[in-house]
Design a protein around this motif. Structure first.
Motif, PDB file in Angstrom:
ATOM      1  N   MET A   1      20.757  46.071  44.048  1.00 41.40           N
ATOM      2  CA  MET A   1      21.216  47.222  44.151  1.00 41.40           C
ATOM      3  C   MET A   1      22.219  47.468  43.190  1.00 41.40           C
ATOM      4  O   MET A   1      23.213  46.640  42.839  1.00 41.40           O
ATOM      5  N   ALA A   2      22.149  48.591  42.541  1.00 42.21           N
ATOM      6  CA  ALA A   2      23.236  48.759  41.243  1.00 42.21           C
ATOM      7  C   ALA A   2      24.444  49.160  41.720  1.00 42.21           C
ATOM      8  O   ALA A   2      24.624  49.633  42.667  1.00 42.21           O
ATOM      9  N   LYS A   3      25.330  48.641  41.012  1.00 40.13           N
ATOM     10  CA  LYS A   3      26.947  48.946  41.286  1.00 40.13           C
ATOM     11  C   LYS A   3      27.044  50.282  41.166  1.00 40.13           C
ATOM     12  O   LYS A   3      26.784  50.812  40.263  1.00 40.13           O
ATOM     13  N   VAL A   4      28.257  51.193  41.836  1.00 34.03           N
ATOM     14  CA  VAL A   4      28.565  52.212  41.589  1.00 34.03           C
ATOM     15  C   VAL A   4      29.899  52.241  40.274  1.00 34.03           C
ATOM     16  O   VAL A   4      30.557  51.222  40.583  1.00 34.03           O
ATOM     17  N   THR A   5      29.377  52.777  39.186  1.00 35.25           N
ATOM     18  CA  THR A   5      30.535  52.771  38.138  1.00 35.25           C
ATOM     19  C   THR A   5      31.693  53.557  38.247  1.00 35.25           C
ATOM     20  O   THR A   5      31.591  54.608  38.936  1.00 35.25           O
ATOM     21  N   VAL A   6      33.024  53.000  37.706  1.00 34.17           N
ATOM     22  CA  VAL A   6      34.375  53.718  38.018  1.00 34.17           C
ATOM     23  C   VAL A   6      34.894  53.649  36.799  1.00 34.17           C
ATOM     24  O   VAL A   6      35.074  52.697  36.212  1.00 34.17           O
ATOM     25  N   ALA A   7      35.303  54.838  36.554  1.00 34.89           N
ATOM     26  CA  ALA A   7      36.180  54.866  35.196  1.00 34.89           C
ATOM     27  C   ALA A   7      37.739  55.305  35.889  1.00 34.89           C
ATOM     28  O   ALA A   7      37.924  56.369  36.671  1.00 34.89           O
ATOM     29  N   GLU A   8      38.858  54.813  35.145  1.00 32.43           N
ATOM     30  CA  GLU A   8      40.134  55.385  35.659  1.00 32.43           C
ATOM     31  C   GLU A   8      41.156  55.525  34.309  1.00 32.43           C
ATOM     32  O   GLU A   8      40.868  55.152  33.343  1.00 32.43           O
ATOM     33  N   GLU A   9      41.804  56.698  34.514  1.00 29.28           N
ATOM     34  CA  GLU A   9      42.774  57.105  33.390  1.00 29.28           C
ATOM     35  C   GLU A   9      44.009  57.465  34.105  1.00 29.28           C
ATOM     36  O   GLU A   9      44.107  57.788  35.178  1.00 29.28           O
ATOM     37  N   TRP A  10      45.300  57.063  33.329  1.00 31.47           N
ATOM     38  CA  TRP A  10      46.320  57.372  33.773  1.00 31.47           C
ATOM     39  C   TRP A  10      47.188  58.388  32.889  1.00 31.47           C
ATOM     40  O   TRP A  10      47.283  58.174  31.655  1.00 31.47           O
ATOM     41  N   PHE A  11      47.948  59.123  33.419  1.00 36.56           N
ATOM     42  CA  PHE A  11      48.796  60.308  32.403  1.00 36.56           C
ATOM     43  C   PHE A  11      50.303  59.969  32.374  1.00 36.56           C
ATOM     44  O   PHE A  11      50.658  58.774  32.554  1.00 36.56           O
ATOM     45  N   THR A  12      50.705  61.215  32.986  1.00 42.68           N
ATOM     46  CA  THR A  12      52.392  60.898  33.421  1.00 42.68           C
ATOM     47  C   THR A  12      52.688  60.278  34.522  1.00 42.68           C
ATOM     48  O   THR A  12      52.648  61.015  35.756  1.00 42.68           O
ATOM     49  N   ILE A  13      52.942  59.159  34.513  1.00 40.99           N
ATOM     50  CA  ILE A  13      52.872  58.230  35.765  1.00 40.99           C
ATOM     51  C   ILE A  13      53.872  56.988  35.461  1.00 40.99           C
ATOM     52  O   ILE A  13      53.951  56.556  34.298  1.00 40.99           O
ATOM     53  N   CYS A  14      54.159  56.360  36.490  1.00 44.25           N
ATOM     54  CA  CYS A  14      54.898  55.066  36.408  1.00 44.25           C
ATOM     55  C   CYS A  14      54.178  53.742  36.473  1.00 44.25           C
ATOM     56  O   CYS A  14      54.657  52.849  36.162  1.00 44.25           O
ATOM     57  N   GLY A  15      52.780  53.899  36.941  1.00 50.69           N
ATOM     58  CA  GLY A  15      52.058  52.721  37.020  1.00 50.69           C
ATOM     59  C   GLY A  15      51.975  52.366  38.671  1.00 50.69           C
ATOM     60  O   GLY A  15      51.338  51.368  38.735  1.00 50.69           O
ATOM     61  N   GLY A  16      52.787  53.160  39.362  1.00 45.43           N
ATOM     62  CA  GLY A  16      52.752  52.505  40.900  1.00 45.43           C
ATOM     63  C   GLY A  16      51.492  52.588  41.491  1.00 45.43           C
ATOM     64  O   GLY A  16      51.037  51.938  42.283  1.00 45.43           O
ATOM     65  N   CYS A  17      50.517  53.607  41.143  1.00 45.13           N
ATOM     66  CA  CYS A  17      49.379  53.807  41.663  1.00 45.13           C
ATOM     67  C   CYS A  17      48.348  52.742  41.210  1.00 45.13           C
ATOM     68  O   CYS A  17      47.396  52.357  42.149  1.00 45.13           O
ATOM     69  N   GLU A  18      48.381  52.343  40.106  1.00 40.30           N
ATOM     70  CA  GLU A  18      47.398  51.008  39.613  1.00 40.30           C
ATOM     71  C   GLU A  18      47.854  49.922  40.303  1.00 40.30           C
ATOM     72  O   GLU A  18      47.149  49.138  40.817  1.00 40.30           O
ATOM     73  N   LEU A  19      49.198  49.871  40.777  1.00 43.31           N
ATOM     74  CA  LEU A  19      49.662  48.541  41.397  1.00 43.31           C
ATOM     75  C   LEU A  19      49.220  48.733  42.842  1.00 43.31           C
ATOM     76  O   LEU A  19      48.908  47.608  43.458  1.00 43.31           O
ATOM     77  N   ALA A  20      49.189  49.911  43.314  1.00 44.00           N
ATOM     78  CA  ALA A  20      48.548  49.928  44.890  1.00 44.00           C
ATOM     79  C   ALA A  20      47.171  49.551  44.859  1.00 44.00           C
ATOM     80  O   ALA A  20      46.822  48.939  45.848  1.00 44.00           O
ATOM     81  N   ILE A  21      46.277  49.843  43.611  1.00 42.02           N
ATOM     82  CA  ILE A  21      45.022  49.257  43.687  1.00 42.02           C
ATOM     83  C   ILE A  21      45.096  47.824  43.816  1.00 42.02           C
ATOM     84  O   ILE A  21      44.100  47.194  44.638  1.00 42.02           O
ATOM     85  N   LEU A  22      45.730  46.887  43.086  1.00 45.57           N
ATOM     86  CA  LEU A  22      45.877  45.723  43.123  1.00 45.57           C
ATOM     87  C   LEU A  22      46.460  45.276  44.460  1.00 45.57           C
ATOM     88  O   LEU A  22      46.250  44.261  45.103  1.00 45.57           O
ATOM     89  N   ASP A  23      47.297  46.150  45.240  1.00 42.55           N
ATOM     90  CA  ASP A  23      47.723  45.682  46.391  1.00 42.55           C
ATOM     91  C   ASP A  23      46.941  45.882  47.624  1.00 42.55           C
ATOM     92  O   ASP A  23      46.917  45.459  48.785  1.00 42.55           O
ATOM     93  N   ILE A  24      45.666  46.292  47.150  1.00 39.44           N
ATOM     94  CA  ILE A  24      44.599  46.279  48.363  1.00 39.44           C
ATOM     95  C   ILE A  24      44.247  45.064  48.852  1.00 39.44           C
ATOM     96  O   ILE A  24      44.053  44.920  50.048  1.00 39.44           O
ATOM     97  N   GLY A  25      44.441  43.865  47.920  1.00 36.76           N
ATOM     98  CA  GLY A  25      44.189  42.422  48.553  1.00 36.76           C
ATOM     99  C   GLY A  25      42.824  42.244  48.585  1.00 36.76           C
ATOM    100  O   GLY A  25      42.026  42.569  48.037  1.00 36.76           O
ATOM    101  N   GLU A  26      42.690  41.480  49.501  1.00 36.72           N
ATOM    102  CA  GLU A  26      41.311  40.855  49.920  1.00 36.72           C
ATOM    103  C   GLU A  26      40.197  41.762  50.077  1.00 36.72           C
ATOM    104  O   GLU A  26      39.242  41.560  49.575  1.00 36.72           O
ATOM    105  N   PRO A  27      40.536  43.045  50.630  1.00 35.10           N
ATOM    106  CA  PRO A  27      39.246  44.210  50.758  1.00 35.10           C
ATOM    107  C   PRO A  27      39.000  44.482  49.210  1.00 35.10           C
ATOM    108  O   PRO A  27      37.872  44.964  49.113  1.00 35.10           O
ATOM    109  N   LEU A  28      39.833  44.337  48.212  1.00 29.22           N
ATOM    110  CA  LEU A  28      39.377  44.704  46.979  1.00 29.22           C
ATOM    111  C   LEU A  28      38.266  43.821  46.671  1.00 29.22           C
ATOM    112  O   LEU A  28      37.413  44.267  45.829  1.00 29.22           O
ATOM    113  N   VAL A  29      38.214  42.725  47.062  1.00 27.47           N
ATOM    114  CA  VAL A  29      37.221  41.764  46.575  1.00 27.47           C
ATOM    115  C   VAL A  29      35.889  42.243  47.111  1.00 27.47           C
ATOM    116  O   VAL A  29      34.916  42.162  46.319  1.00 27.47           O
ATOM    117  N   GLY A  30      35.775  42.701  48.382  1.00 26.71           N
ATOM    118  CA  GLY A  30      34.790  43.225  48.757  1.00 26.71           C
ATOM    119  C   GLY A  30      34.084  44.536  48.202  1.00 26.71           C
ATOM    120  O   GLY A  30      32.905  44.806  48.241  1.00 26.71           O
TER     121      GLY A  30
END
Length: 302
Positions: free
Chosen positions: A1-30
């Motif tokens: 099954m083909a993977k769903v492709t995801v693109a991300e862009e950041w604008f006027t921001i501190c970067g905390g949202c990107e850290l929140a993605i990494l903070d997902i932890g183990e479920p991110l692996v899934g």
């Protein structure tokens, strides 16, 4: 099954949202078994004008899902948002800055002229060498939320968003389902006791907060829970700030579209006997994370 492709862009921001993605932890692996990031500047290099810089127009890869973080402050960010909308099937605005303008949109209380003069000419730490105008993107008149510029399909609020909400939203999309938070306030999830009357006057939130089970607002600490979209506590229910013995700061934004948190919060304060006039800067305080959508704008000269 083909993977769903995801693109991300950041604008006027501190970067905390990107850290929140990494903070997902183990479920991110899934999740990574099902999705493939084809563009995410915080993790991988991507040249907007071709990898060799040999293109005249900005080019972004096509993706099934586009995630945008940060408010939109200049023409380049506006153009990138429009390109993401063209190239992505579903757009997610993630975080308080993307959904409501966030902390940067506090600057919407000032005119562009005032901002430029203050930052480039009057700052003690800045040499007054004039206002830069060459090889920099032209600024917009204010900070915009993403949905003021392009159509947004899903909004994940928060500063930063709770990692479980990111997982929930992405999982729902993978299953072809919609995702949103119920229109409930943080007070609906707060376990503290409410007596509908304040015993004390308002205090500064930096003062030591007693570890009591009484409502923060009724103890005299300015808590924006009554006018803030609830759910940040996830399965534990208790709002994140309250769980840390701190009042709600309001980062999840209004409970519903079109709400006016400043007016509603002044009513909440008055209803328990507190005087809203004790708050010196009510406009900025009650709209701290939501200055886009014309919640904050320059006041006419008095």
């Amino acid at each position: 099954m083909a993977k769903v492709t995801v693109a991300e862009e950041w604008f006027t921001i501190c970067g905390g949202c990107e850290l929140a993605i990494l903070d997902i932890g183990e479920p991110l692996v899934g999740l990574l078994d099902k999705i493939e990031f084809v563009h995410i500047p915080v993790l991988m290099d991507w040249k907007y004008f071709g990898q060799k810089g040999d293109q005249d127009e900005i080019s972004l890869p096509k993706a099934d899902v586009g995630i945008l973080t940060g408010g939109i402050r200049d023409e380049e960010q506006k153009h990138l948002a429009e390109e993401m909308r063209k190239n992505c099937g579903t757009i997610i605005a993630m975080g308080a800055c993307a959904t409501q303008g966030g902390i940067p949109s506090l600057n919407n209380m000032n005119t562009m002229e005032d901002m430029r003069e203050t930052v480039f000419l009057k700052m003690k730490s800045t040499e007054p060498n004039g206002i830069p105008s060459e090889q920099v993107p032209a600024p917009l008149d204010r900070v915009y939320a993403v949905d003021e510029i392009i159509k947004v399909d899903v909004k994940i609020p928060g500063c930063p968003p709770a990692s479980w909400h990111i997982v929930e939203a992405l999982s729902a999309l993978l299953e072809g389902k919609s995702w949103s938070l119920p229109e409930k306030s943080e007070c609906d999830y707060c376990p503290r006791e409410r007596k509908m009357k304040a015993d004390l006057t308002l205090k500064r939130n930096l003062e030591p907060i007693p570890d009591e089970k009484r409502c923060m607002l009724e103890l005299g600490y300015l808590c924006l829970g009554p006018v803030t979209l609830g759910g940040c506590g996830g399965a534990q229910k208790t709002p994140r700030c309250i769980a840390g013995n701190m009042p709600c700061e309001g980062c999840y934004g209004p409970i519903r579209e079109g709400a006016n948190p400043m007016v509603d919060m002044m009513g909440a304060l008055s209803s328990i006997g507190l005087d809203p006039k004790e708050i010196l800067d009510r406009r900025a305080t009650f709209n701290r994370f939501i200055g886009a959508h014309n919640h904050l704008r320059p006041l006419p000269g008095r």
